[in-house]
Motif scaffolding. Structure first.
Motif, PDB file in Angstrom:
ATOM      1  N   THR A   1       0.773  -1.119  -0.191  1.00 51.40           N
ATOM      2  CA  THR A   1       0.055  -0.260  -0.054  1.00 51.40           C
ATOM      3  C   THR A   1       0.480   1.492  -0.106  1.00 51.40           C
ATOM      4  OG1 THR A   1      -0.015   0.238   2.385  1.00 51.40           O
ATOM      5  CG2 THR A   1      -1.658  -1.421   1.485  1.00 51.40           C
ATOM      6  N   LYS A   2       0.875   2.126  -0.358  1.00 46.68           N
ATOM      7  CA  LYS A   2       0.839   3.693  -0.612  1.00 46.68           C
ATOM      8  C   LYS A   2       1.245   3.925   0.380  1.00 46.68           C
ATOM      9  CE  LYS A   2       1.982   8.043  -3.407  1.00 46.68           C
ATOM     10  NZ  LYS A   2       1.457   8.231  -4.582  1.00 46.68           N
TER      11      LYS A   2
ATOM     12  N   GLU B   1       4.737   5.293   2.302  1.00 47.69           N
ATOM     13  CA  GLU B   1       5.008   6.442   3.076  1.00 47.69           C
ATOM     14  C   GLU B   1       4.674   6.003   4.651  1.00 47.69           C
ATOM     15  OE1 GLU B   1       1.402   8.774   1.810  1.00 47.69           O
ATOM     16  OE2 GLU B   1       2.218   9.058  -0.567  1.00 47.69           O
TER      17      GLU B   1
ATOM     18  N   GLU C   1       9.310   3.720   4.956  1.00 46.59           N
ATOM     19  CA  GLU C   1      10.249   3.097   3.441  1.00 46.59           C
ATOM     20  C   GLU C   1      10.928   2.119   3.652  1.00 46.59           C
ATOM     21  OE1 GLU C   1      11.612   7.058   1.477  1.00 46.59           O
ATOM     22  OE2 GLU C   1       9.244   8.103   1.400  1.00 46.59           O
TER      23      GLU C   1
ATOM     24  N   ASN D   1       8.400  -3.194   3.766  1.00 46.18           N
ATOM     25  CA  ASN D   1       7.175  -3.493   3.057  1.00 46.18           C
ATOM     26  C   ASN D   1       6.442  -4.215   3.617  1.00 46.18           C
ATOM     27  OD1 ASN D   1       8.216  -0.580   1.546  1.00 46.18           O
ATOM     28  ND2 ASN D   1       9.693  -1.666   0.632  1.00 46.18           N
TER      29      ASN D   1
ATOM     30  N   ASP E   1       3.574   8.067 -10.757  1.00 43.56           N
ATOM     31  CA  ASP E   1       2.418   9.209 -10.019  1.00 43.56           C
ATOM     32  C   ASP E   1       3.531  10.694 -10.106  1.00 43.56           C
ATOM     33  OD1 ASP E   1       5.109   8.992  -8.668  1.00 43.56           O
ATOM     34  OD2 ASP E   1       2.759   8.069  -6.010  1.00 43.56           O
TER      35      ASP E   1
ATOM     36  N   LEU F   1       6.853   6.532  -9.143  1.00 39.69           N
ATOM     37  CA  LEU F   1       6.018   5.274  -8.376  1.00 39.69           C
ATOM     38  C   LEU F   1       4.973   5.219  -9.011  1.00 39.69           C
ATOM     39  CD1 LEU F   1       5.615   6.823  -4.519  1.00 39.69           C
ATOM     40  CD2 LEU F   1       7.273   4.267  -5.127  1.00 39.69           C
TER      41      LEU F   1
ATOM     42  N   THR G   1       1.568   2.947  -9.684  1.00 37.48           N
ATOM     43  CA  THR G   1       0.576   2.716  -8.592  1.00 37.48           C
ATOM     44  C   THR G   1      -0.396   3.039  -9.058  1.00 37.48           C
ATOM     45  OG1 THR G   1      -0.280   3.616  -6.364  1.00 37.48           O
ATOM     46  CG2 THR G   1       0.769   5.853  -8.058  1.00 37.48           C
TER      47      THR G   1
ATOM     48  N   GLY H   1      -4.534   3.173  -4.865  1.00 38.69           N
ATOM     49  CA  GLY H   1      -2.920   3.316  -3.824  1.00 38.69           C
ATOM     50  C   GLY H   1      -2.139   2.748  -3.452  1.00 38.69           C
TER      51      GLY H   1
ATOM     52  N   LEU I   1       1.612  -0.424  -4.783  1.00 34.33           N
ATOM     53  CA  LEU I   1       2.272  -0.106  -5.194  1.00 34.33           C
ATOM     54  C   LEU I   1       3.652  -1.586  -5.818  1.00 34.33           C
ATOM     55  CD1 LEU I   1       4.792   2.763  -3.129  1.00 34.33           C
ATOM     56  CD2 LEU I   1       3.023   3.043  -4.710  1.00 34.33           C
TER      57      LEU I   1
ATOM     58  N   PRO J   1       9.402  -0.576  -3.635  1.00 33.58           N
ATOM     59  CA  PRO J   1       8.068   0.090  -5.106  1.00 33.58           C
ATOM     60  C   PRO J   1       8.912   0.386  -6.056  1.00 33.58           C
ATOM     61  CG  PRO J   1       7.861   0.215  -2.555  1.00 33.58           C
ATOM     62  CD  PRO J   1       9.493  -0.274  -1.971  1.00 33.58           C
TER      63      PRO J   1
ATOM     64  N   GLN K   1      10.035   2.748  -8.558  1.00 36.44           N
ATOM     65  CA  GLN K   1      10.412   4.035  -8.730  1.00 36.44           C
ATOM     66  C   GLN K   1      11.305   4.389  -9.392  1.00 36.44           C
ATOM     67  OE1 GLN K   1      11.103   6.169  -5.051  1.00 36.44           O
ATOM     68  NE2 GLN K   1       9.915   8.207  -5.828  1.00 36.44           N
TER      69      GLN K   1
END
Length: 432
Positions: A95-96, A100, A103, A106, A119, A123, A125, A129, A131, A156, A158
């Motif tokens: 989940t985002k 957040e 970090e 996960n 986004d 990321l 996503t 929400g 990832l 995640p 990125q």
């Protein structure tokens, strides 16, 4: 009392059919939900009497199960990061909000499909929400070894949404030098080849290779002096080599030996030598001794045959693609294609033991068994299909048929309760 047990059995029938109707309504409501796994409800009878001294109705109990291992049909889309698992396995997601908040750790969840978009933070996503998780690649695009029985290495996915350059670190070359230039009476004219490379800032530079033949008084020398000069160092010489070619029947025209005058040493087995350019070392491959690849000396013409090198100028990221083996590639407008991550597929013994949560995702439980992270397409897992989504496993016609049967069974259970009520009324009337 038998008549009381009949009443209880009727109530149990109402509750069980209400449970089945709830599952049917959920399936129909999600018939267009990507990645939805349908729920089935089974009935189990309860036996409370051995039937010797009279029968006591036990009723029925309903149990529901989500068929997570069942796969829906795949449909094509226009988004390269719409992903679906074709076959066995799950995509790792998180989940985002959880990312957040922390970090470094996960919580891994599982899904079989998702519509991922970049986004503002780069990321991948979904709208809900989620990832996408993957293993980060090395700077050169190779994948390090990660543990497969834990999610500690997953991060995640990125992307850096800025300019990117790729310095040149390797040059492979094949060219032919004229054999007639090393015979007595030749002009001794040098052959020049300029090779472009990209420095650490993405700027175009060049290394000039000048091949000067050794002209003997008689016969043929089959010898050349190769001098390499770097434009980024005011054309300073960064390497000088004396190359002798074989003139035998078996290996005529191939490299016989290379003597290093200056610069990195030549490896006769790999054909490689290191040239220290202004931006750092560059590996030149001119061919191994007696190899048909690389430099050759034949006939009377100077002919660059093939030249390949890595590196690229600075460019903007133009697209993201995920291949069938889970490699996530960033594509730049300068033509560079770079592997950034690899998405594994998660496999476990009992998919039906997973715990269902929101947005068609699942959490691992003791009932699902220990998981293992496979490369997509390896082992028991399927592969990853991009430009695709997995449809719901709900078949509306089947669900409507089940709903009709459930409605009839519910009405019958209600009729049992009504009949018991009338019988009890008759029993009450005996006293009057």
């Amino acid at each position: 009392m038998t008549i009381s047990s009949s009443l209880n059995a009727g109530v149990a029938g109402l509750q069980a059919n209400a449970t089945r109707l709830a599952a049917v309504s959920d399936n129909i409501a999600n018939s267009s939900t990507y990645g939805y796994k349908r729920v089935v409800t089974d009935f189990n009878s309860l036996v409370l009497s051995d039937g010797v001294s009279g029968y006591t109705a036990g009723g029925v109990r309903a149990s529901s199960q989500r068929l997570i291992s069942e796969s829906g049909a795949l449909i094509s889309t226009s988004n390269s990061t719409d992903l679906a698992v074709r076959g066995r396995g799950f995509l790792p997601v998180t989940t985002k909000s959880g990312f957040e908040a922390n970090e470094t750790a996960n919580e891994m969840m599982l899904s079989t499909t998702g519509s991922f978009r970049l986004d503002a933070d780069g990321l991948l996503t979904t709208e809900s929400g989620l990832l996408l998780l993957g293993w980060p690649a090395n700077q050169d695009g190779t994948m390090p070894n990660f543990p497969r029985d834990t999610n500690d290495g997953l991060r995640p996915i990125q992307f850096a949404l800025n300019l990117s350059g790729d310095p040149t670190t390797k040059v492979d070359m094949s060219l032919n030098l004229p054999a007639t230039s090393t015979t007595a009476g030749a002009s001794g004219e040098a052959q020049v080849l300029s090779i472009e490379y990209f420095d650490n800032l993405g700027t175009s530079k060049s290394i000039t290779m000048e091949f000067t033949p050794t002209v003997p008084a008689t016969g043929s020398s089959n010898e050349w002096t190769a001098t390499l000069a770097d434009s980024a160092q005011d054309n300073a010489v960064v390497g000088e080599y004396i190359i002798t070619f074989d003139d035998s029947r078996q290996a005529g025209g191939t490299i016989a030996s290379v003597t290093t005058v200056s610069g990195g040493a030549y490896d006769p087995v790999t054909g490689e030598m290191i040239i220290n350019a202004a931006s750092g070392p560059i590996e030149f491959n001119i061919g191994a001794v007696n190899s048909s690849f690389g430099l050759s000396q034949l006939s009377d013409s100077f002919a660059p045959i093939a030249l390949s090198k890595d590196g690229s100028p600075v460019g903007n990221m133009a697209a993201v693609e995920v291949d069938a083996n889970g490699y996530v590639n960033a594509i730049y407008d300068n033509g560079l294609r770079k592997t950034i991550y690899q998405v594994p597929l998660v496999d476990l013994p009992n998919a039906e033991g997973l715990v269902s949560v929101d947005a068609q995702t699942y959490e691992i439980s003791p009932e699902s068994g220990a998981y293992f992270l496979w490369n997509a397409g390896d082992g028991p897992t399927g592969d990853i299909k991009s430009y695709a989504r997995e449809e719901s496993t709900t078949d509306v016609a089947t669900e409507l048929t089940t709903m009709i049967r459930t409605q009839r069974a519910y009405s019958s259970s209600a009729k049992v309760i009504q009949t018991v009520d009338e019988m009890l009324q008759e029993t009450t009337n005996i006293k009057r």
